[in-house]
Design a protein around this motif. Structure first.
Motif, PDB file in Angstrom:
ATOM      1  N   ASP A 231      -6.176  20.888  14.931  1.00 14.11           N
ATOM      2  CA  ASP A 231      -6.589  19.551  14.670  1.00 14.11           C
ATOM      3  C   ASP A 231      -6.512  18.717  15.812  1.00 14.11           C
ATOM      4  O   ASP A 231      -7.079  17.655  15.848  1.00 14.11           O
ATOM      5  CB  ASP A 231      -5.753  18.639  13.582  1.00 14.11           C
ATOM      6  N   PHE A 232      -5.901  19.000  16.795  1.00 12.92           N
ATOM      7  CA  PHE A 232      -5.629  18.130  17.870  1.00 12.92           C
ATOM      8  C   PHE A 232      -6.232  18.776  19.275  1.00 12.92           C
ATOM      9  O   PHE A 232      -6.413  19.988  19.422  1.00 12.92           O
ATOM     10  CB  PHE A 232      -4.110  18.081  18.458  1.00 12.92           C
ATOM     11  N   THR A 233      -7.058  18.025  20.017  1.00 10.97           N
ATOM     12  CA  THR A 233      -7.768  18.336  21.265  1.00 10.97           C
ATOM     13  C   THR A 233      -6.739  18.774  22.363  1.00 10.97           C
ATOM     14  O   THR A 233      -5.475  18.472  22.138  1.00 10.97           O
ATOM     15  CB  THR A 233      -8.658  17.295  21.917  1.00 10.97           C
ATOM     16  N   ASP A 234      -6.941  19.566  23.163  1.00  8.99           N
ATOM     17  CA  ASP A 234      -6.049  19.756  24.514  1.00  8.99           C
ATOM     18  C   ASP A 234      -5.379  18.555  25.114  1.00  8.99           C
ATOM     19  O   ASP A 234      -4.083  18.574  25.413  1.00  8.99           O
ATOM     20  CB  ASP A 234      -6.426  20.729  25.404  1.00  8.99           C
ATOM     21  N   MET A 235      -6.166  17.577  25.359  1.00  9.99           N
ATOM     22  CA  MET A 235      -5.534  16.477  25.713  1.00  9.99           C
ATOM     23  C   MET A 235      -4.579  15.746  24.958  1.00  9.99           C
ATOM     24  O   MET A 235      -3.750  15.074  25.244  1.00  9.99           O
ATOM     25  CB  MET A 235      -6.927  15.295  26.177  1.00  9.99           C
ATOM     26  N   HIS A 236      -5.149  15.901  23.467  1.00  5.80           N
ATOM     27  CA  HIS A 236      -4.061  15.143  22.634  1.00  5.80           C
ATOM     28  C   HIS A 236      -2.789  15.782  22.592  1.00  5.80           C
ATOM     29  O   HIS A 236      -1.677  15.193  22.429  1.00  5.80           O
ATOM     30  CB  HIS A 236      -4.749  15.241  21.235  1.00  5.80           C
ATOM     31  N   ILE A 237      -2.783  16.854  22.734  1.00  8.45           N
ATOM     32  CA  ILE A 237      -1.520  17.982  22.797  1.00  8.45           C
ATOM     33  C   ILE A 237      -0.710  17.545  23.963  1.00  8.45           C
ATOM     34  O   ILE A 237       0.636  17.307  23.937  1.00  8.45           O
ATOM     35  CB  ILE A 237      -1.855  19.257  22.830  1.00  8.45           C
ATOM     36  N   ALA A 238      -1.288  17.315  25.127  1.00  5.98           N
ATOM     37  CA  ALA A 238      -0.489  17.066  26.183  1.00  5.98           C
ATOM     38  C   ALA A 238      -0.049  15.711  26.254  1.00  5.98           C
ATOM     39  O   ALA A 238       1.020  15.382  26.585  1.00  5.98           O
ATOM     40  CB  ALA A 238      -1.960  16.865  27.469  1.00  5.98           C
ATOM     41  N   VAL A 239      -0.838  14.726  25.548  1.00  8.93           N
ATOM     42  CA  VAL A 239      -0.269  13.308  25.669  1.00  8.93           C
ATOM     43  C   VAL A 239       1.203  13.327  24.657  1.00  8.93           C
ATOM     44  O   VAL A 239       1.982  12.860  24.872  1.00  8.93           O
ATOM     45  CB  VAL A 239      -1.430  12.370  24.785  1.00  8.93           C
ATOM     46  N   LYS A 240       0.734  14.044  23.567  1.00 12.05           N
ATOM     47  CA  LYS A 240       1.892  14.255  22.559  1.00 12.05           C
ATOM     48  C   LYS A 240       3.333  14.818  23.130  1.00 12.05           C
ATOM     49  O   LYS A 240       4.348  14.505  22.942  1.00 12.05           O
ATOM     50  CB  LYS A 240       1.452  15.325  21.292  1.00 12.05           C
ATOM     51  N   GLU A 241       3.049  16.045  24.079  1.00 13.35           N
ATOM     52  CA  GLU A 241       4.184  16.170  24.596  1.00 13.35           C
ATOM     53  C   GLU A 241       4.684  15.416  25.501  1.00 13.35           C
ATOM     54  O   GLU A 241       6.121  15.195  25.666  1.00 13.35           O
ATOM     55  CB  GLU A 241       3.622  17.514  25.733  1.00 13.35           C
TER      56      GLU A 241
ATOM     57  N   LEU B  53      -7.333   8.383  22.156  1.00 12.95           N
ATOM     58  CA  LEU B  53      -5.968   8.558  22.539  1.00 12.95           C
ATOM     59  C   LEU B  53      -5.298   7.362  23.263  1.00 12.95           C
ATOM     60  O   LEU B  53      -4.045   7.089  22.836  1.00 12.95           O
ATOM     61  CB  LEU B  53      -5.977   9.675  23.566  1.00 12.95           C
ATOM     62  N   LEU B  54      -6.117   6.575  24.162  1.00 12.84           N
ATOM     63  CA  LEU B  54      -5.698   5.476  24.598  1.00 12.84           C
ATOM     64  C   LEU B  54      -5.336   4.280  23.510  1.00 12.84           C
ATOM     65  O   LEU B  54      -4.227   3.732  23.807  1.00 12.84           O
ATOM     66  CB  LEU B  54      -6.671   4.566  25.363  1.00 12.84           C
TER      67      LEU B  54
ATOM     68  N   GLY C 235      -2.761  24.095  25.846  1.00 12.96           N
ATOM     69  CA  GLY C 235      -4.045  24.337  25.588  1.00 12.96           C
ATOM     70  C   GLY C 235      -4.362  25.553  24.804  1.00 12.96           C
ATOM     71  O   GLY C 235      -3.415  26.467  24.661  1.00 12.96           O
ATOM     72  N   ASP C 236      -5.698  25.679  24.171  1.00 12.53           N
ATOM     73  CA  ASP C 236      -6.001  27.022  23.794  1.00 12.53           C
ATOM     74  C   ASP C 236      -6.676  28.004  24.666  1.00 12.53           C
ATOM     75  O   ASP C 236      -6.827  29.027  24.593  1.00 12.53           O
ATOM     76  CB  ASP C 236      -7.004  26.838  22.721  1.00 12.53           C
ATOM     77  N   PHE C 237      -7.095  27.222  25.827  1.00  9.01           N
ATOM     78  CA  PHE C 237      -7.554  27.844  27.375  1.00  9.01           C
ATOM     79  C   PHE C 237      -8.914  28.671  26.833  1.00  9.01           C
ATOM     80  O   PHE C 237      -9.335  29.440  27.564  1.00  9.01           O
ATOM     81  CB  PHE C 237      -6.675  28.863  27.691  1.00  9.01           C
ATOM     82  N   ASP C 238      -9.651  28.072  26.042  1.00 11.46           N
ATOM     83  CA  ASP C 238     -11.034  28.342  25.890  1.00 11.46           C
ATOM     84  C   ASP C 238     -11.969  27.928  26.928  1.00 11.46           C
ATOM     85  O   ASP C 238     -12.830  28.711  27.392  1.00 11.46           O
ATOM     86  CB  ASP C 238     -11.791  28.046  24.539  1.00 11.46           C
ATOM     87  N   SER C 239     -11.558  26.880  27.511  1.00 17.87           N
ATOM     88  CA  SER C 239     -12.363  26.404  28.674  1.00 17.87           C
ATOM     89  C   SER C 239     -11.941  27.027  30.000  1.00 17.87           C
ATOM     90  O   SER C 239     -12.755  27.477  30.874  1.00 17.87           O
ATOM     91  CB  SER C 239     -12.026  24.797  29.164  1.00 17.87           C
ATOM     92  N   LEU C 240     -10.633  27.141  30.429  1.00 17.44           N
ATOM     93  CA  LEU C 240     -10.167  27.902  31.251  1.00 17.44           C
ATOM     94  C   LEU C 240     -10.574  29.390  31.541  1.00 17.44           C
ATOM     95  O   LEU C 240     -10.701  29.979  32.435  1.00 17.44           O
ATOM     96  CB  LEU C 240      -8.622  27.778  31.284  1.00 17.44           C
ATOM     97  N   GLY C 241     -10.405  29.966  30.512  1.00 13.14           N
ATOM     98  CA  GLY C 241     -10.951  31.526  30.056  1.00 13.14           C
ATOM     99  C   GLY C 241      -9.724  32.498  30.377  1.00 13.14           C
ATOM    100  O   GLY C 241      -9.872  33.569  30.497  1.00 13.14           O
ATOM    101  N   TYR C 242      -8.602  31.986  30.513  1.00 21.68           N
ATOM    102  CA  TYR C 242      -7.454  32.937  30.776  1.00 21.68           C
ATOM    103  C   TYR C 242      -6.163  32.103  30.530  1.00 21.68           C
ATOM    104  O   TYR C 242      -6.348  30.837  30.594  1.00 21.68           O
ATOM    105  CB  TYR C 242      -7.407  33.556  32.142  1.00 21.68           C
ATOM    106  N   ARG C 243      -5.146  32.648  30.254  1.00 23.36           N
ATOM    107  CA  ARG C 243      -3.729  32.147  30.005  1.00 23.36           C
ATOM    108  C   ARG C 243      -3.128  32.019  31.393  1.00 23.36           C
ATOM    109  O   ARG C 243      -2.988  32.839  32.306  1.00 23.36           O
ATOM    110  CB  ARG C 243      -2.830  32.864  29.229  1.00 23.36           C
ATOM    111  N   PRO C 244      -2.856  30.729  31.862  1.00 22.53           N
ATOM    112  CA  PRO C 244      -2.336  30.690  33.201  1.00 22.53           C
ATOM    113  C   PRO C 244      -1.027  31.155  33.584  1.00 22.53           C
ATOM    114  O   PRO C 244      -0.161  31.562  32.946  1.00 22.53           O
ATOM    115  CB  PRO C 244      -2.035  28.863  33.406  1.00 22.53           C
TER     116      PRO C 244
END
Length: 205
Positions: free
Chosen positions: A69-79, A107-108, A47-56
């Motif tokens: 262009d991709f949402t974080d969920m879309h990136i996760a699905v692609k992975e 995405l579904l 993710g870009d971690f804008d929601s989380l607020g920090y890099r895990p």
């Protein structure tokens, strides 16, 4: 292969992550916080971690710029797809912003077009998309089930084992004929010969 679990930042919904050998868990941005709260150990965090607020602080993190262009969920699905997974269970993909829920329904649809099976877990609901295929439900299923056409026309639509039946019918994306059907305590099946269907199951209150 096993199941690829995707954890987003929305409502966790019903059910739980019970990963077995061969399964893989991907947290998308704020989904990492949900994982920590629920004692879920993700294999990958993206993710870009804008929601989380920090890099895990996690051994397997892939960071992206917010302008993408991709949402974080879309990136996760692609992975998950890149790893070869064909069965996805998505938590934290509903609730919050309606636009995010709609993005996850798309995405579904993408997963269905690629021959994958996926379910988006909501609060007291589950969301599926099928493309030129069928899906069945066990007799233990209860509550409502609604079927909508995501494509302009879905042809050869059959609803079997439900309160309201259809056989070789046509559904369109401008007439919600399939809304508010019901399970009857028997094995049921939804099939579409040519088209893409959105299927939503909901508990009765």
């Amino acid at each position: 292969m096993g199941i690829c679990y995707i954890i987003g930042a929305g409502d966790f919904g019903s059910g739980t992550v019970a990963a077995s050998e061969g399964d893989y868990i991907i947290a998308g941005d704020g989904g990492y916080r949900l994982c920590k709260e629920r004692g879920i150990q993700p294999d990958l965090v993206v993710g870009d971690f804008d929601s989380l607020g920090y890099r895990p602080d996690h051994p397997n993190v892939r960071s992206f710029r917010p302008e993408k262009d991709f949402t974080d969920m879309h990136i996760a699905v692609k992975e998950g797809m890149a790893l070869g997974y064909k069965h996805f269970v998505i938590f934290g993909g509903t609730g919050g912003r309606l636009s995010h829920t709609m993005a996850n329904i798309q995405l579904l649809a993408e997963l269905a077009s690629e021959g994958c099976e996926a379910v988006l877990m909501g609060t007291n609901s589950r969301i599926f998309v099928i493309h030129n295929s069928k899906i069945s439900f066990e007799k233990e299923e209860e509550g409502y089930i609604s079927v909508f056409s995501l494509s302009d026309r879905s042809e050869g639509v059959s609803l079997r084992g439900l309160k309201y039946l259809l056989e070789d019918a046509v559904l369109t994306n401008v007439f919600p004929l399939g809304a508010s059907n019901e399970f009857l305590g028997e094995v049921s099946e939804i099939e579409v010969r040519d088209g893409t269907l959105l299927i939503i199951t909901e508990k009765k209150f």
